[in-house]
Design an enzyme around this catalytic site. Structure first.
Site, PDB file in Angstrom:
ATOM      1  N   GLY A 127      39.717  47.634  65.159  1.00 56.18           N
ATOM      2  CA  GLY A 127      40.961  47.016  64.698  1.00 56.18           C
ATOM      3  C   GLY A 127      42.109  47.528  65.545  1.00 56.18           C
ATOM      4  O   GLY A 127      41.940  47.866  66.724  1.00 56.18           O
ATOM      5  N   ARG A 128      43.280  47.608  64.922  1.00 54.60           N
ATOM      6  CA  ARG A 128      44.469  48.027  65.684  1.00 54.60           C
ATOM      7  C   ARG A 128      44.261  49.402  66.315  1.00 54.60           C
ATOM      8  O   ARG A 128      44.473  49.587  67.520  1.00 54.60           O
ATOM      9  CB  ARG A 128      45.680  48.092  64.763  1.00 54.60           C
ATOM     10  CG  ARG A 128      46.105  46.770  64.156  1.00 54.60           C
ATOM     11  CD  ARG A 128      47.268  47.062  63.216  1.00 54.60           C
ATOM     12  NE  ARG A 128      47.797  45.886  62.599  1.00 54.60           N
ATOM     13  CZ  ARG A 128      47.348  45.386  61.447  1.00 54.60           C
ATOM     14  NH1 ARG A 128      46.340  45.965  60.809  1.00 54.60           N
ATOM     15  NH2 ARG A 128      47.891  44.297  60.938  1.00 54.60           N
ATOM     16  N   ARG A 147      38.189  57.276  57.110  1.00 53.20           N
ATOM     17  CA  ARG A 147      38.115  57.745  55.729  1.00 53.20           C
ATOM     18  C   ARG A 147      36.814  58.523  55.566  1.00 53.20           C
ATOM     19  O   ARG A 147      35.784  58.147  56.148  1.00 53.20           O
ATOM     20  CB  ARG A 147      38.113  56.569  54.745  1.00 53.20           C
ATOM     21  CG  ARG A 147      39.465  55.928  54.539  1.00 53.20           C
ATOM     22  CD  ARG A 147      40.444  56.862  53.821  1.00 53.20           C
ATOM     23  NE  ARG A 147      41.732  56.234  53.602  1.00 53.20           N
ATOM     24  CZ  ARG A 147      42.794  56.360  54.410  1.00 53.20           C
ATOM     25  NH1 ARG A 147      42.712  57.105  55.498  1.00 53.20           N
ATOM     26  NH2 ARG A 147      43.932  55.761  54.118  1.00 53.20           N
ATOM     27  N   HIS A 192      44.274  65.907  57.727  1.00 52.60           N
ATOM     28  CA  HIS A 192      44.700  64.499  57.640  1.00 52.60           C
ATOM     29  C   HIS A 192      46.075  64.308  58.301  1.00 52.60           C
ATOM     30  O   HIS A 192      47.047  63.903  57.638  1.00 52.60           O
ATOM     31  CB  HIS A 192      44.730  64.048  56.174  1.00 52.60           C
ATOM     32  CG  HIS A 192      44.670  62.553  56.011  1.00 52.60           C
ATOM     33  ND1 HIS A 192      44.051  61.942  54.952  1.00 52.60           N
ATOM     34  CD2 HIS A 192      45.157  61.553  56.785  1.00 52.60           C
ATOM     35  CE1 HIS A 192      44.164  60.635  55.066  1.00 52.60           C
ATOM     36  NE2 HIS A 192      44.825  60.373  56.175  1.00 52.60           N
ATOM     37  N   GLU A 203      40.428  65.610  49.369  1.00 52.80           N
ATOM     38  CA  GLU A 203      41.555  66.320  49.993  1.00 52.80           C
ATOM     39  C   GLU A 203      42.509  66.856  48.915  1.00 52.80           C
ATOM     40  O   GLU A 203      42.715  66.181  47.912  1.00 52.80           O
ATOM     41  CB  GLU A 203      42.304  65.358  50.930  1.00 52.80           C
ATOM     42  CG  GLU A 203      41.428  64.887  52.078  1.00 52.80           C
ATOM     43  CD  GLU A 203      42.054  63.759  52.901  1.00 52.80           C
ATOM     44  OE1 GLU A 203      43.245  63.444  52.684  1.00 52.80           O
ATOM     45  OE2 GLU A 203      41.351  63.192  53.746  1.00 52.80           O
ATOM     46  N   ILE A 254      38.696  59.782  62.023  1.00 53.75           N
ATOM     47  CA  ILE A 254      40.107  59.716  61.633  1.00 53.75           C
ATOM     48  C   ILE A 254      40.292  58.536  60.671  1.00 53.75           C
ATOM     49  O   ILE A 254      41.424  58.085  60.451  1.00 53.75           O
ATOM     50  CB  ILE A 254      41.062  59.585  62.854  1.00 53.75           C
ATOM     51  CG1 ILE A 254      40.630  58.450  63.785  1.00 53.75           C
ATOM     52  CG2 ILE A 254      41.134  60.877  63.634  1.00 53.75           C
ATOM     53  CD1 ILE A 254      41.401  57.212  63.632  1.00 53.75           C
ATOM     54  N   ASP A 260      39.289  64.581  60.354  1.00 51.90           N
ATOM     55  CA  ASP A 260      40.685  64.613  59.901  1.00 51.90           C
ATOM     56  C   ASP A 260      40.782  64.176  58.439  1.00 51.90           C
ATOM     57  O   ASP A 260      41.861  64.186  57.858  1.00 51.90           O
ATOM     58  CB  ASP A 260      41.531  63.684  60.797  1.00 51.90           C
ATOM     59  CG  ASP A 260      43.023  63.774  60.509  1.00 51.90           C
ATOM     60  OD1 ASP A 260      43.544  64.897  60.366  1.00 51.90           O
ATOM     61  OD2 ASP A 260      43.681  62.712  60.420  1.00 51.90           O
TER      62      ASP A 260
END
Ligand code: 8YV
Length: 307
Positions: free
Chosen positions: A147-148, A226, A273, A255, A224, A250
């Protein structure tokens, strides 16, 4: 506001709206019951989201503006059913997050974090030269979710002369990278994998024992995206038994807690994160959250709607 946000954003929200801070409530339920009838908007973070129970508790809710691009913790179906608008913050965090993914790959393969620790722990003086690291340039990189963020990570990796493959729900024929419909097949083709896909049921446990076996003993994984994308038990087993070489993470399932099993492993780099947390990007995320809320309450089109 369900959770602390950038101070500038909280100041702006305080200035233009009557705000309530859910995370500061001593008794969450009593607090919610007190303010619920007056709440028309919720601002939350991706990591916190908004579940159906919260929406149900807020009968006048019109908009949920998420600080972050991920909406995996927002019950979008419940929002759609109620006609509640949901917005997120795409684009503004893409470049920084992609930079961080490449940074983690370099940190992992070139032992940048391990080298720092090597000096601080006194090993340079007592053990001498540190063990060799792994070359990055010219290697094969697989990206899950082009994706982006994935596309910018691919651009960055191209500058390292890497051969790029990707896996995701559909091929993107206009991009010059090799597509694998099967993520396990991609893993067996590449040296390194970066996960940039969304969380949620479609990608849950995508990186499982079979994927890690396919990545192989020289393989490295950067997450990076989920934590839900990775089966953590399978990852710990793979890192312990040499099924893959190393991982940089990350994101974590619970968390800010990180499992002792992961922390005990020397071949893991952990980060709190922070892939999108530059000053510049956090300001831009805050501005977009605010713009969405303002647009909604002034009847203007939403800058970045999800629902
Ligand atoms: C944020 C993120 O740090 O955008 C996302 O989805 O995970 C990060 O950029 C986080 O969501 C803030 O809670």
């Amino acid at each position: 506001m369900t959770a602390p946000l950038e101070p500038v954003l909280m100041d702006e929200l305080d200035r233009d709206f009557t705000t309530h801070r859910l995370w500061q409530a001593k008794d969450r339920d009593a607090f919610l019951a007190e303010v619920a009838p007056r709440i028309r908007g919720v601002v939350s973070r991706s990591a916190v989201g908004a579940d159906a129970a919260l929406m149900q508790a807020l009968p006048k809710l019109e908009i949920i503006s998420i600080f972050g691009v991920g909406t995996d913790k927002v019950d979008l179906a419940a929002a759609r059913q109620r006609g509640i608008r949901v917005t997120n913050t795409p684009d503004v965090l893409t470049e920084d997050t992609a930079d961080y993914a490449i940074g983690l790959l370099l940190a992992l393969a070139r032992k940048i974090v391990a080298g720092d620790r090597y000096i601080r722990d006194g090993h340079w003086k007592t053990k001498g030269i540190m063990p060799n690291s792994t070359r990055v340039f010219g290697k094969k990189l697989g990206i899950v979710g082009l994706g982006r963020i994935g596309q910018v990570a691919a651009q960055r990796a191209t500058a390292f002369n890497m051969e790029i493959s990707y896996s995701g729900p559909r091929e993107k024929p206009n991009l010059p990278y090799r597509y694998f419909a099967d993520p396990v097949a991609m893993a067996s083709h590449v040296d390194f994998v970066i996960l940039t896909c969304p969380g949620g049921p479609e990608t849950a446990g995508l990186v499982n024992a079979a994927f890690l076996k396919a990545l192989g003993p020289g393989g490295m994984l950067v997450n990076i995206a989920r934590a839900s994308v990775v089966d953590e038990d399978a990852l710990v087993a793979a890192l312990t038994g040499g099924t893959i070489k190393a991982a940089a993470l990350d994101v974590f399932p619970n968390e800010p807690n990180v499992s002792d099993a992961l922390l005990a492993l020397p071949n893991v780099v952990v980060e709190p994160h922070i892939a999108s947390t530059t000053e510049e990007t956090r300001r831009a995320i805050g501005a977009l959250v605010f713009a969405n809320v303002k647009a909604h309450f002034s009847g203007a089109p939403l800058p970045s709607p999800v629902t």
